[in-house]
Enzyme design. Sequence first.
Site, PDB file in Angstrom:
ATOM      1  N   GLU A 116      12.802  10.611   3.065  1.00 57.15           N
ATOM      2  CA  GLU A 116      12.422   9.433   3.856  1.00 57.15           C
ATOM      3  C   GLU A 116      13.616   8.912   4.629  1.00 57.15           C
ATOM      4  O   GLU A 116      14.766   9.293   4.356  1.00 57.15           O
ATOM      5  CB  GLU A 116      11.855   8.339   2.939  1.00 57.15           C
ATOM      6  CG  GLU A 116      10.537   8.740   2.304  1.00 57.15           C
ATOM      7  CD  GLU A 116       9.883   7.637   1.489  1.00 57.15           C
ATOM      8  OE1 GLU A 116      10.597   6.723   1.046  1.00 57.15           O
ATOM      9  OE2 GLU A 116       8.667   7.705   1.307  1.00 57.15           O
ATOM     10  N   HIS A 232       8.425  -3.189   8.006  1.00 62.65           N
ATOM     11  CA  HIS A 232       8.163  -1.761   8.101  1.00 62.65           C
ATOM     12  C   HIS A 232       7.860  -1.470   9.558  1.00 62.65           C
ATOM     13  O   HIS A 232       7.046  -2.152  10.163  1.00 62.65           O
ATOM     14  CB  HIS A 232       6.975  -1.357   7.224  1.00 62.65           C
ATOM     15  CG  HIS A 232       6.942   0.119   6.977  1.00 62.65           C
ATOM     16  ND1 HIS A 232       6.639   1.026   7.963  1.00 62.65           N
ATOM     17  CD2 HIS A 232       7.226   0.843   5.873  1.00 62.65           C
ATOM     18  CE1 HIS A 232       6.721   2.248   7.456  1.00 62.65           C
ATOM     19  NE2 HIS A 232       7.077   2.167   6.191  1.00 62.65           N
ATOM     20  N   ARG A 279      14.852   1.506   8.341  1.00 60.04           N
ATOM     21  CA  ARG A 279      13.714   0.715   8.805  1.00 60.04           C
ATOM     22  C   ARG A 279      14.093  -0.407   9.761  1.00 60.04           C
ATOM     23  O   ARG A 279      13.393  -0.652  10.738  1.00 60.04           O
ATOM     24  CB  ARG A 279      13.015   0.095   7.593  1.00 60.04           C
ATOM     25  CG  ARG A 279      12.343   1.133   6.805  1.00 60.04           C
ATOM     26  CD  ARG A 279      11.701   0.564   5.603  1.00 60.04           C
ATOM     27  NE  ARG A 279      11.001   1.670   4.966  1.00 60.04           N
ATOM     28  CZ  ARG A 279      10.369   1.589   3.824  1.00 60.04           C
ATOM     29  NH1 ARG A 279      10.353   0.454   3.170  1.00 60.04           N
ATOM     30  NH2 ARG A 279       9.750   2.621   3.325  1.00 60.04           N
ATOM     31  N   HIS A 340       7.186  -6.243   5.173  1.00 56.92           N
ATOM     32  CA  HIS A 340       6.923  -5.228   4.162  1.00 56.92           C
ATOM     33  C   HIS A 340       7.570  -5.507   2.821  1.00 56.92           C
ATOM     34  O   HIS A 340       6.938  -5.350   1.778  1.00 56.92           O
ATOM     35  CB  HIS A 340       7.431  -3.888   4.709  1.00 56.92           C
ATOM     36  CG  HIS A 340       7.073  -2.707   3.867  1.00 56.92           C
ATOM     37  ND1 HIS A 340       5.771  -2.398   3.550  1.00 56.92           N
ATOM     38  CD2 HIS A 340       7.852  -1.749   3.304  1.00 56.92           C
ATOM     39  CE1 HIS A 340       5.768  -1.296   2.804  1.00 56.92           C
ATOM     40  NE2 HIS A 340       7.010  -0.889   2.635  1.00 56.92           N
ATOM     41  N   ARG A 375      16.535  -2.733   2.118  1.00 57.70           N
ATOM     42  CA  ARG A 375      16.201  -1.788   1.050  1.00 57.70           C
ATOM     43  C   ARG A 375      16.094  -0.372   1.586  1.00 57.70           C
ATOM     44  O   ARG A 375      15.440  -0.136   2.609  1.00 57.70           O
ATOM     45  CB  ARG A 375      14.863  -2.197   0.440  1.00 57.70           C
ATOM     46  CG  ARG A 375      14.343  -1.218  -0.579  1.00 57.70           C
ATOM     47  CD  ARG A 375      12.905  -1.527  -0.924  1.00 57.70           C
ATOM     48  NE  ARG A 375      12.039  -1.377   0.229  1.00 57.70           N
ATOM     49  CZ  ARG A 375      10.856  -0.776   0.198  1.00 57.70           C
ATOM     50  NH1 ARG A 375      10.397  -0.294  -0.929  1.00 57.70           N
ATOM     51  NH2 ARG A 375      10.115  -0.690   1.272  1.00 57.70           N
TER      52      ARG A 375
HETATM   53  C1  LIG Z   1       1.920  -0.660   1.636  1.00 53.50           C
HETATM   54  C2  LIG Z   1       3.129  -0.582   0.769  1.00 53.50           C
HETATM   55  C3  LIG Z   1       3.733   0.639   0.508  1.00 53.50           C
HETATM   56  C4  LIG Z   1       4.875   0.712  -0.303  1.00 53.50           C
HETATM   57  N1  LIG Z   1       5.426   1.938  -0.568  1.00 53.50           N
HETATM   58  C5  LIG Z   1       6.483   2.012  -1.418  1.00 53.50           C
HETATM   59  C6  LIG Z   1       7.018   3.275  -1.795  1.00 53.50           C
HETATM   60  O1  LIG Z   1       6.538   4.326  -1.392  1.00 53.50           O
HETATM   61  N2  LIG Z   1       8.084   3.287  -2.649  1.00 53.50           N
HETATM   62  C7  LIG Z   1       8.651   2.156  -3.131  1.00 53.50           C
HETATM   63  O2  LIG Z   1       9.622   2.224  -3.894  1.00 53.50           O
HETATM   64  N3  LIG Z   1       8.136   0.941  -2.803  1.00 53.50           N
HETATM   65  C8  LIG Z   1       7.061   0.851  -1.972  1.00 53.50           C
HETATM   66  N4  LIG Z   1       6.546  -0.364  -1.660  1.00 53.50           N
HETATM   67  C9  LIG Z   1       7.087  -1.554  -2.312  1.00 53.50           C
HETATM   68  C10 LIG Z   1       6.577  -1.594  -3.738  1.00 53.50           C
HETATM   69  O3  LIG Z   1       5.237  -1.181  -3.778  1.00 53.50           O
HETATM   70  C11 LIG Z   1       6.666  -3.003  -4.300  1.00 53.50           C
HETATM   71  O4  LIG Z   1       7.941  -3.545  -4.073  1.00 53.50           O
HETATM   72  C12 LIG Z   1       6.409  -2.984  -5.797  1.00 53.50           C
HETATM   73  O5  LIG Z   1       5.180  -2.357  -6.055  1.00 53.50           O
HETATM   74  C13 LIG Z   1       6.410  -4.387  -6.334  1.00 53.50           C
HETATM   75  O6  LIG Z   1       6.022  -4.334  -7.672  1.00 53.50           O
HETATM   76  P1  LIG Z   1       5.957  -5.670  -8.520  1.00 53.50           P
HETATM   77  O7  LIG Z   1       5.534  -5.260  -9.858  1.00 53.50           O
HETATM   78  O8  LIG Z   1       7.226  -6.406  -8.354  1.00 53.50           O
HETATM   79  O9  LIG Z   1       4.848  -6.570  -7.768  1.00 53.50           O
HETATM   80  P2  LIG Z   1       3.303  -6.300  -7.478  1.00 53.50           P
HETATM   81  O10 LIG Z   1       2.937  -4.888  -7.662  1.00 53.50           O
HETATM   82  O11 LIG Z   1       2.993  -6.886  -6.147  1.00 53.50           O
HETATM   83  O12 LIG Z   1       2.571  -7.160  -8.598  1.00 53.50           O
HETATM   84  C14 LIG Z   1       2.619  -8.553  -8.577  1.00 53.50           C
HETATM   85  C15 LIG Z   1       1.790  -9.088  -9.707  1.00 53.50           C
HETATM   86  O13 LIG Z   1       2.059 -10.481  -9.866  1.00 53.50           O
HETATM   87  C16 LIG Z   1       0.853 -11.162 -10.115  1.00 53.50           C
HETATM   88  N5  LIG Z   1       1.010 -12.551  -9.690  1.00 53.50           N
HETATM   89  C17 LIG Z   1       1.521 -13.008  -8.524  1.00 53.50           C
HETATM   90  N6  LIG Z   1       1.492 -14.355  -8.508  1.00 53.50           N
HETATM   91  C18 LIG Z   1       0.955 -14.755  -9.677  1.00 53.50           C
HETATM   92  C19 LIG Z   1       0.652 -16.008 -10.256  1.00 53.50           C
HETATM   93  N7  LIG Z   1       0.875 -17.163  -9.607  1.00 53.50           N
HETATM   94  N8  LIG Z   1       0.096 -16.045 -11.478  1.00 53.50           N
HETATM   95  C20 LIG Z   1      -0.171 -14.905 -12.150  1.00 53.50           C
HETATM   96  N9  LIG Z   1       0.100 -13.680 -11.660  1.00 53.50           N
HETATM   97  C21 LIG Z   1       0.660 -13.604 -10.441  1.00 53.50           C
HETATM   98  C22 LIG Z   1      -0.188 -10.400  -9.316  1.00 53.50           C
HETATM   99  O14 LIG Z   1      -1.472 -10.663  -9.847  1.00 53.50           O
HETATM  100  C23 LIG Z   1       0.285  -8.974  -9.531  1.00 53.50           C
HETATM  101  O15 LIG Z   1      -0.263  -8.507 -10.739  1.00 53.50           O
HETATM  102  C24 LIG Z   1       5.409  -0.463  -0.836  1.00 53.50           C
HETATM  103  C25 LIG Z   1       4.803  -1.691  -0.596  1.00 53.50           C
HETATM  104  C26 LIG Z   1       3.684  -1.758   0.194  1.00 53.50           C
HETATM  105  C27 LIG Z   1       3.034  -3.087   0.449  1.00 53.50           C
END
Ligand SMILES: Cc1cc2nc3c(=O)[nH]c(=O)nc-3n(C[C@H](O)[C@H](O)[C@H](O)COP(=O)(O)OP(=O)(O)OC[C@H]3O[C@@H](n4cnc5c(N)ncnc54)[C@H](O)[C@@H]3O)c2cc1C
Length: 508
Positions: A116, A232, A279, A340, A375
């Site tokens: 990438e 992004h 990016r 993003h 990032r």
């Molecule tokens: C389209 C897209 C593609 C991506 N592709 C990549 C990739 O290929 N590789 C990579 O490394 N990263 C990628 N990323 C980034 C990566 O997906 C995210 O940074 C990562 O998944 C975040 O994980 P997380 O567990 O921190 O949050 P999330 O997966 O967003 O989970 C957040 C959680 O918090 C909970 N929550 C939020 N607020 C509250 C509240 N007030 N009360 C209770 N629960 C709450 C939600 O319900 C959810 O369960 C991508 C992101 C996107 C949007």
Amino acid sequence: MNNRYDVLIIGTGIAGLSLAIYLSELAPKLSIGLMSKGALPQCNTRLAQGGIAAVTNQVLDSFISHEHDTLKAGSGLCNPEIVHMAVHEAPTRVNDLVRWGVLFDANENGFHLNREGGHSANRIVHHKDFTGKEIHAKLAGKVRRCANVALLKDCFATELLLNDKGGIGLKFVRKGDAVERTAMAPRIALATGGSGQMFAYTTNHPFATADGLAMAMRAGARVEHLQYYQFHPTAMYQSRMGQVPLISEAVRGYGAHVVDGRGRRFLFDYDQRGELATRDVVTDAIYDHLSATGEPFAHIKVNHLDLADFKAEFPTITTRCQKMGIDLAGASIPVLPAAHYQCGGIQVDAWGMSSIDRVYALGECAGTGLHGANRLASNSLMEAVVFARRTAVHMLAQDFDHCTTASMEQAVPIHTAKLHRMISEKRRQLRAITTGAYRERNNRVAVQERLYAVNQLRGQVAKFGLPGYGAGGELTNLLWAGSGFIDALYQSFEPKEKHLLQGQTSHT
Ligand SMILES: Cc1cc2nc3c(=O)[nH]c(=O)nc-3n(C[C@H](O)[C@H](O)[C@H](O)COP(=O)(O)OP(=O)(O)OC[C@H]3O[C@@H](n4cnc5c(N)ncnc54)[C@H](O)[C@@H]3O)c2cc1C
């Protein structure tokens, strides 16, 4: 519903799920409450396409190269010790995911590795182009089988509860209830994801409303690098604002061309790496080129590639194009940059601990120092699992002395139709202000005007006394994040040492 746990984890993306699994493996008797705002799969993790960056082939790749690429993308603002640690721990964490049942694409040499933008080697471990979906499905399945994890679905966390020792629990409102309750735990982990919904166009899930970040700021936690929001460069263009589909970085890595309306590969005018530049470089190049040409969007062209192979490699993107009536053999995909990834966040140490004792943060809501100003692609899923493991280890090294405060219940206001209309309008205004601030982030006067506008908006909204949960809570939290973002942008015109903001002092 029980309201006392040893550990409360807020968020069921990769960060929250991994932490729950690690804790469960290391301490099967620990009682863990795992909260999510909706159903488990509603999160950014499920949307991740590209994969996880990790050095799994030490013949064709090296740790030093991954470190170098990460530091370079971060423009000198990464914490080199964190980068070193995360890059070295990443392969073991990928193996943990495999141990938990995640299937990654493989070939005769081991993992099939994609490349990438910004990476100088093929090192992206992936599952076709829906890596996040595969990871989430397997981790959610595993968590459901953990006997000591209580799933608290449809619960909106509203505020942290603190005493003189630090975090002791939080307030939350369950969907369908107009009652705010408390859940108590001597260790709390915020894994609430990002804040993309504060911008006009975003690849993020509608739940990415900065809830954990805003809660931590309100509680006085230190936050850092909020000005570094990553856009992004290639989300699929559509006229309606909000969540837009991503055209993965891996598509450019695979050989797709970014062209303008005349079919010219204009990215080389801006950076010699062309489609493989980082990016921020590609995003600014697209914005600048569109401003110069007056065209509404750029295009991704793949018809010079072997389309059968392309479709096998990118089934999600292929299906989406088919649904939109885009014939990959003839037409190109219209694309525009979209918000993003939040590079900064709640400041944490190498073990995920925030500046508030007993309150940890991990995943996208945390500012670990790994990403610096930008990032590197696919370093975020990796960061989430690396810090999940470290957070679990650190938590378990502490005493679990429970606080004796009694649980509380309190009626909360409901959302009337009139309130909903006001919230939608104010959210639209916020999106315009923050997106304008991002696009003009190098213009001090323009940023200052946006800072004034966002603070005016906060003042107007504060008068309504919004509910702290649901749409009202999300708007309040987005306003905290939006003003934090623009304030940090403004501060960054000052000398570097002013980059660290104290949530409490900056946002009273
Ligand atoms: C389209 C897209 C593609 C991506 N592709 C990549 C990739 O290929 N590789 C990579 O490394 N990263 C990628 N990323 C980034 C990566 O997906 C995210 O940074 C990562 O998944 C975040 O994980 P997380 O567990 O921190 O949050 P999330 O997966 O967003 O989970 C957040 C959680 O918090 C909970 N929550 C939020 N607020 C509250 C509240 N007030 N009360 C209770 N629960 C709450 C939600 O319900 C959810 O369960 C991508 C992101 C996107 C949007």
